[in-house]
Motif scaffolding. Structure first.
Motif, PDB file in Angstrom:
ATOM      1  N   VAL A  15       0.789  -1.267   0.135  1.00 52.55           N
ATOM      2  CA  VAL A  15       0.156  -0.103   0.011  1.00 52.55           C
ATOM      3  C   VAL A  15       0.798   1.250   0.007  1.00 52.55           C
ATOM      4  CG1 VAL A  15      -1.932   1.287   1.501  1.00 52.55           C
ATOM      5  CG2 VAL A  15      -2.163  -1.158   1.125  1.00 52.55           C
ATOM      6  N   LEU A  16       1.795   1.135   0.971  1.00 53.43           N
ATOM      7  CA  LEU A  16       2.770   2.419   0.969  1.00 53.43           C
ATOM      8  C   LEU A  16       3.562   2.680  -0.404  1.00 53.43           C
ATOM      9  CD1 LEU A  16       3.852   4.572   2.673  1.00 53.43           C
ATOM     10  CD2 LEU A  16       5.667   3.217   3.686  1.00 53.43           C
ATOM     11  N   LYS A  17       4.144   1.595  -0.934  1.00 52.16           N
ATOM     12  CA  LYS A  17       4.758   1.729  -2.376  1.00 52.16           C
ATOM     13  C   LYS A  17       3.847   2.316  -3.352  1.00 52.16           C
ATOM     14  CE  LYS A  17       8.329  -1.777  -1.353  1.00 52.16           C
ATOM     15  NZ  LYS A  17       8.738  -3.320  -1.685  1.00 52.16           N
ATOM     16  N   THR A  18       2.653   1.945  -3.291  1.00 53.03           N
ATOM     17  CA  THR A  18       1.772   2.056  -4.115  1.00 53.03           C
ATOM     18  C   THR A  18       1.438   3.956  -4.187  1.00 53.03           C
ATOM     19  OG1 THR A  18       0.475   0.161  -4.312  1.00 53.03           O
ATOM     20  CG2 THR A  18      -0.852   1.977  -5.302  1.00 53.03           C
ATOM     21  N   VAL A  19       1.286   4.099  -2.888  1.00 52.31           N
ATOM     22  CA  VAL A  19       0.947   5.703  -2.735  1.00 52.31           C
ATOM     23  C   VAL A  19       2.334   6.394  -3.057  1.00 52.31           C
ATOM     24  CG1 VAL A  19       1.096   7.372  -0.829  1.00 52.31           C
ATOM     25  CG2 VAL A  19      -0.415   5.591  -0.495  1.00 52.31           C
ATOM     26  N   GLU A  20       3.557   5.929  -2.894  1.00 54.36           N
ATOM     27  CA  GLU A  20       4.748   6.668  -3.303  1.00 54.36           C
ATOM     28  C   GLU A  20       4.950   6.585  -4.652  1.00 54.36           C
ATOM     29  OE1 GLU A  20       7.683   4.361  -0.855  1.00 54.36           O
ATOM     30  OE2 GLU A  20       7.383   5.406   0.855  1.00 54.36           O
ATOM     31  N   ALA A  21       4.471   5.608  -5.336  1.00 52.30           N
ATOM     32  CA  ALA A  21       4.645   5.249  -6.921  1.00 52.30           C
ATOM     33  C   ALA A  21       3.730   6.473  -7.466  1.00 52.30           C
ATOM     34  CB  ALA A  21       4.037   4.027  -7.244  1.00 52.30           C
ATOM     35  N   GLN A  22       2.666   7.095  -6.743  1.00 53.92           N
ATOM     36  CA  GLN A  22       1.840   8.034  -7.310  1.00 53.92           C
ATOM     37  C   GLN A  22       2.428   9.306  -7.078  1.00 53.92           C
ATOM     38  OE1 GLN A  22      -1.758   7.458  -5.321  1.00 53.92           O
ATOM     39  NE2 GLN A  22      -2.527   5.837  -6.514  1.00 53.92           N
ATOM     40  N   GLY A  23       3.643   9.483  -6.380  1.00 57.17           N
ATOM     41  CA  GLY A  23       4.396  10.843  -6.171  1.00 57.17           C
ATOM     42  C   GLY A  23       3.759  11.457  -4.886  1.00 57.17           C
ATOM     43  N   ARG A  24       3.325  10.386  -4.040  1.00 57.49           N
ATOM     44  CA  ARG A  24       2.517  11.365  -2.807  1.00 57.49           C
ATOM     45  C   ARG A  24       3.208  10.512  -1.426  1.00 57.49           C
ATOM     46  NH1 ARG A  24      -2.089  10.358  -6.636  1.00 57.49           N
ATOM     47  NH2 ARG A  24      -2.945  12.523  -7.231  1.00 57.49           N
ATOM     48  N   ARG A  25       2.709  11.083  -0.652  1.00 61.46           N
ATOM     49  CA  ARG A  25       2.808  10.690   0.909  1.00 61.46           C
ATOM     50  C   ARG A  25       1.381  10.483   1.732  1.00 61.46           C
ATOM     51  NH1 ARG A  25       3.921  16.093   0.974  1.00 61.46           N
ATOM     52  NH2 ARG A  25       2.462  17.353   2.722  1.00 61.46           N
ATOM     53  N   VAL A  26       1.485   9.887   2.831  1.00 58.16           N
ATOM     54  CA  VAL A  26       0.340   9.493   3.360  1.00 58.16           C
ATOM     55  C   VAL A  26       0.211  10.620   4.303  1.00 58.16           C
ATOM     56  CG1 VAL A  26      -1.122   7.681   4.794  1.00 58.16           C
ATOM     57  CG2 VAL A  26       0.514   7.022   3.056  1.00 58.16           C
ATOM     58  N   GLY A  27      -1.075  11.128   4.187  1.00 61.54           N
ATOM     59  CA  GLY A  27      -1.359  12.152   4.947  1.00 61.54           C
ATOM     60  C   GLY A  27      -2.448  11.969   6.208  1.00 61.54           C
ATOM     61  N   LEU A  28      -3.107  10.949   6.083  1.00 58.50           N
ATOM     62  CA  LEU A  28      -4.050  10.544   7.086  1.00 58.50           C
ATOM     63  C   LEU A  28      -4.517   8.976   6.786  1.00 58.50           C
ATOM     64  CD1 LEU A  28      -5.931  11.717   9.471  1.00 58.50           C
ATOM     65  CD2 LEU A  28      -7.375  12.222   7.695  1.00 58.50           C
ATOM     66  N   VAL A  29      -4.839   8.352   7.959  1.00 56.53           N
ATOM     67  CA  VAL A  29      -5.389   7.061   7.846  1.00 56.53           C
ATOM     68  C   VAL A  29      -6.801   7.023   8.345  1.00 56.53           C
ATOM     69  CG1 VAL A  29      -5.550   4.498   8.449  1.00 56.53           C
ATOM     70  CG2 VAL A  29      -3.302   5.775   7.717  1.00 56.53           C
ATOM     71  N   LEU A  30      -7.938   6.764   7.654  1.00 55.31           N
ATOM     72  CA  LEU A  30      -9.301   6.477   8.106  1.00 55.31           C
ATOM     73  C   LEU A  30      -9.744   5.264   8.095  1.00 55.31           C
ATOM     74  CD1 LEU A  30     -10.997   9.303   5.751  1.00 55.31           C
ATOM     75  CD2 LEU A  30      -9.987   9.649   8.227  1.00 55.31           C
ATOM     76  N   LEU A  31     -10.609   4.871   9.109  1.00 55.84           N
ATOM     77  CA  LEU A  31     -11.342   3.514   9.396  1.00 55.84           C
ATOM     78  C   LEU A  31     -12.586   3.629   9.058  1.00 55.84           C
ATOM     79  CD1 LEU A  31      -9.165   2.081  12.400  1.00 55.84           C
ATOM     80  CD2 LEU A  31      -8.782   1.867   9.871  1.00 55.84           C
ATOM     81  N   THR A  32     -13.232   2.745   8.194  1.00 56.91           N
ATOM     82  CA  THR A  32     -14.728   2.520   8.054  1.00 56.91           C
ATOM     83  C   THR A  32     -15.314   1.874   9.446  1.00 56.91           C
ATOM     84  OG1 THR A  32     -14.554   0.499   6.913  1.00 56.91           O
ATOM     85  CG2 THR A  32     -14.608   2.419   5.738  1.00 56.91           C
ATOM     86  N   HIS A  33     -14.537   1.017  10.099  1.00 55.73           N
ATOM     87  CA  HIS A  33     -14.996   0.332  11.118  1.00 55.73           C
ATOM     88  C   HIS A  33     -13.839  -0.364  11.957  1.00 55.73           C
ATOM     89  CE1 HIS A  33     -15.620  -2.944   8.178  1.00 55.73           C
ATOM     90  NE2 HIS A  33     -15.668  -3.726   9.211  1.00 55.73           N
ATOM     91  N   GLY A  34     -14.003  -1.065  12.938  1.00 48.52           N
ATOM     92  CA  GLY A  34     -12.702  -1.503  13.727  1.00 48.52           C
ATOM     93  C   GLY A  34     -12.798  -2.969  13.725  1.00 48.52           C
ATOM     94  N   HIS A  35     -13.338  -3.803  12.653  1.00 52.96           N
ATOM     95  CA  HIS A  35     -12.870  -5.299  12.652  1.00 52.96           C
ATOM     96  C   HIS A  35     -11.517  -5.411  12.210  1.00 52.96           C
ATOM     97  CE1 HIS A  35     -17.436  -6.434  12.273  1.00 52.96           C
ATOM     98  NE2 HIS A  35     -17.288  -6.220  13.500  1.00 52.96           N
ATOM     99  N   PRO A  36     -10.908  -6.408  12.566  1.00 58.14           N
ATOM    100  CA  PRO A  36      -9.464  -6.506  12.386  1.00 58.14           C
ATOM    101  C   PRO A  36      -9.055  -6.509  10.957  1.00 58.14           C
ATOM    102  CG  PRO A  36     -10.342  -8.256  13.496  1.00 58.14           C
ATOM    103  CD  PRO A  36     -11.227  -7.376  13.585  1.00 58.14           C
ATOM    104  N   ASP A  37      -9.940  -6.909  10.031  1.00 55.16           N
ATOM    105  CA  ASP A  37      -9.442  -7.210   8.677  1.00 55.16           C
ATOM    106  C   ASP A  37      -9.503  -5.848   7.997  1.00 55.16           C
ATOM    107  OD1 ASP A  37     -12.533  -7.486   8.950  1.00 55.16           O
ATOM    108  OD2 ASP A  37     -12.450  -7.612   6.650  1.00 55.16           O
ATOM    109  N   HIS A  38     -10.047  -5.038   8.606  1.00 57.78           N
ATOM    110  CA  HIS A  38      -9.977  -3.525   8.147  1.00 57.78           C
ATOM    111  C   HIS A  38      -8.976  -2.590   8.898  1.00 57.78           C
ATOM    112  CE1 HIS A  38     -13.470  -3.504   5.564  1.00 57.78           C
ATOM    113  NE2 HIS A  38     -13.691  -4.918   6.262  1.00 57.78           N
ATOM    114  N   SER A  39      -8.697  -2.875  10.311  1.00 56.57           N
ATOM    115  CA  SER A  39      -8.133  -2.073  11.029  1.00 56.57           C
ATOM    116  C   SER A  39      -6.680  -2.548  11.529  1.00 56.57           C
ATOM    117  CB  SER A  39      -9.144  -1.613  12.277  1.00 56.57           C
ATOM    118  OG  SER A  39      -9.370  -2.926  13.177  1.00 56.57           O
ATOM    119  N   ALA A  40      -6.559  -3.765  11.747  1.00 59.63           N
ATOM    120  CA  ALA A  40      -5.608  -4.402  12.340  1.00 59.63           C
ATOM    121  C   ALA A  40      -4.266  -3.779  12.067  1.00 59.63           C
ATOM    122  CB  ALA A  40      -5.580  -5.898  12.257  1.00 59.63           C
TER     123      ALA A  40
END
Length: 311
Positions: free
Chosen positions: A101-126
Motif C-alpha cells: 500500500v505504501l509503495k503504491t502511494v509513493e509510486a503516485q508521487g505522494r505521501r500518506v497524510g491521514l488514515v481513516l477506518l470505516t470500522h474496527g473489525h481487524p481485517d480493516h483495522s488491525a
C-alpha cells in the motif's frame, strides 16, 4: 448462539485480521475455508486490485475467506495533482500488504497524510497502527471508536475531512457493527461503504437490525439525492448502480426477516433452529456467521411484538 459457534466466529474475525490465512493455506489447512473461483464466491483478483475512480484506487489485501470474500479492499484516495493521500482501511496486520500500500502511494508521487477506518473489525483495522508508523511523520488514524484511533481526533456524523485538497464527508451507518461509517467522496460521486454494502453477497450483522435497516434507508435516500455514481465497498468489486444495489439490499433484508418470522411461527425457537430452516440451501460453513444475523433479526422481531411486522 452455541459456544462453539461463537468461538468459530471469533476465530474467523481474528484470522481475517492477520496474515494467518495465507500461511495456513500453505500447510493445506484453513479453518474458515477461503473462497475460490470454482465456488462462485471469489472473482479474479485483477478485477478488484487497482479498480476505483479518478481519485480512489483499491489495493486488495491477500486475506480471502468466507468472511472477507476476495480480501479486504484498502483504498488510496487523493486529489489529482496533490502530493498527499488518504488511506482508508489499511487492512490486516500483514507487513507485505502494508508495504505494498505504501509503495503504491509513493509510486503516485505522494505521501500518506491521514488514515481513516470505516470500522474496527481487524481485517480493516488491525494493520492501521503499523501502517501509520511505516508511513512515518505524524500520520494519524481516525475512527469512530476511540480504541482504534492513533491520535486524539476521531470521526463522527457530519465531519468533513479535508487533506491535500481532498474532501470526504462522514456518515454514521451502524448495523454491520456499531461503529460503522460511510464516506462520501463528492468529487467522484463515490460512496465508500466499508462492510455496510459489499461488492457481492450481503453483510453479517453484529449490531442492531433496526439500526442497519435505518442505515440502508438513509443511504438509499442519500444516494438518490446526490445522484451517487458508484459504491466503493470494503470487499468485492465496485458497484456502478448504487440505487439498484441499495434496493436489492433493502428487499433482501425484508425477505429474510419475513422468512425468520415464518420459521418462528413454525416452531423455531433459537437462532440455530432458524438457520437450519431458512439457510438450509446455504453452505454450512456459513451457518455460524448467519446465526449472528438471525439473532439480530430475532431481537428485532421481539422488540416489535404486537406490531404488524412491517419493516
Amino acid at each position: 448462539m452455541r459456544r462453539r459457534d461463537a468461538v468459530a466466529k471469533a476465530v474467523m474475525w481474528r484470522l481475517a485480521g492477520t496474515s494467518a490465512l495465507r500461511h495456513l493455506d500453505r500447510l493445506g489447512w484453513n479453518p474458515v475455508r477461503p473462497p475460490d473461483r470454482a465456488s462462485g464466491r471469489m472473482g479474479d483478483m485483477t478485477e478488484i486490485d487497482g479498480m476505483g475512480t479518478e481519485r480512489a484506487t483499491c489495493v486488495l489485501a491477500p486475506n480471502p475467506s468466507v468472511m472477507t470474500l476476495d480480501g479486504t479492499n484498502t483504498w488510496i484516495i487523493a486529489e489529482p495533482g496533490s502530493d498527499e493521500a488518504v488511506v482508508v482501511d489499511p487492512g490486516p496486520k500483514d507487513g507485505k500488504h502494508l508495504r505494498r500500500v505504501l509503495k503504491t502511494v509513493e509510486a503516485q508521487g505522494r505521501r500518506v497524510g491521514l488514515v481513516l477506518l470505516t470500522h474496527g473489525h481487524p481485517d480493516h483495522s488491525a494493520g492501521a497502527g503499523k501502517f501509520a508508523r511505516l508511513a512515518g511523520g505524524s500520520v494519524k488514524v481516525r475512527a469512530l471508536d476511540p480504541r482504534h484511533r492513533l491520535g486524539d481526533e476521531g470521526l463522527a456524523e457530519g465531519d468533513v475531512v479535508v487533506t491535500g485538497g481532498l474532501e470526504l464527508r462522514i456518515m454514521e451507518t451502524p448495523g454491520h457493527s456499531d461503529d460503522s461509517l460511510t464516506f462520501w467522496l463528492p468529487a467522484d460521486g463515490a460512496v465508500l461503504t466499508g462492510d455496510t454494502i459489499l461488492g457481492y453477497g450481503t453483510t453479517v450483522l453484529e449490531g442492531s437490525l433496526g439500526d442497519y435497516l435505518g442505515s440502508l434507508d438513509r443511504l438509499r435516500a442519500f444516494a438518490t439525492e446526490v445522484e451517487a455514481a458508484t459504491i466503493l465497498p470494503g470487499h468485492g468489486p465496485k458497484l456502478d448502480d448504487p440505487i439498484a444495489v441499495l434496493d436489492h439490499y433493502i428487499t433482501h433484508r425484508r425477505e429474510r426477516l419475513a422468512q425468520v418470522e415464518a420459521a418462528v411461527a413454525a416452531g423455531a425457537r433459537t437462532a440455530r433452529e432458524v438457520v437450519e430452516r431458512v439457510y438450509a440451501d446455504v453452505d454450512k460453513s456459513l451457518w455460524g456467521a448467519a446465526e449472528a444475523s438471525v439473532q439480530a433479526q430475532l431481537d428485532y422481531l421481539k422488540g416489535h411484538e404486537g406490531s404488524d411486522g412491517a419493516v
